[in-house]
Design an enzyme around this catalytic site. Structure first.
Site, PDB file in Angstrom:
ATOM      1  N   GLU A  30       0.867  -1.304  -0.443  1.00 44.35           N
ATOM      2  CA  GLU A  30       0.112   0.175   0.216  1.00 44.35           C
ATOM      3  C   GLU A  30       1.122   1.507  -0.061  1.00 44.35           C
ATOM      4  OE1 GLU A  30      -3.460   2.445   2.193  1.00 44.35           O
ATOM      5  OE2 GLU A  30      -2.576   0.591   2.993  1.00 44.35           O
ATOM      6  N   ASP A  41      -5.236   9.001  10.769  1.00 49.78           N
ATOM      7  CA  ASP A  41      -4.424   7.874   9.635  1.00 49.78           C
ATOM      8  C   ASP A  41      -3.091   8.244  11.481  1.00 49.78           C
ATOM      9  OD1 ASP A  41      -5.337   7.452   7.267  1.00 49.78           O
ATOM     10  OD2 ASP A  41      -4.114   9.580   6.735  1.00 49.78           O
TER      11      ASP A  41
END
Length: 79
Positions: A30, A41
């Site tokens: 990713e 995040d």
């Protein structure tokens, strides 16, 4: 599936690090595209994103890096 912010700590290092991740056997990688507001995040990705943005990363530079990784023989799917 490892996550990596492109452009952290530098663009050149990113190519080497993602290549090492691929050689280590990751089935999928990713690739994070730095953006200006990664609050959800967490602190690690927030930091790597900030460093990448300060280093001049952009969407077009991220796409160019993916193209370079493909030319270097990295074949794992990236998302």
């Amino acid at each position: 599936m490892p996550y990596y912010t492109l452009g952290f700590p530098t663009r050149g290092a990113s190519i080497q690090i993602v290549s090492a991740i691929a050689r280590a056997g990751a089935d999928l990688i990713e690739l994070g595209v730095p953006f200006s507001d990664p609050l959800a995040d967490g602190p690690t990705i927030q930091h790597s994103t900030q460093v990448a943005l300060e280093g001049g990363m952009s969407v077009s530079r991220c796409l160019a890096m993916v193209a370079q990784l493909r030319l270097n023989g990295i074949s794992q799917p990236c998302c």
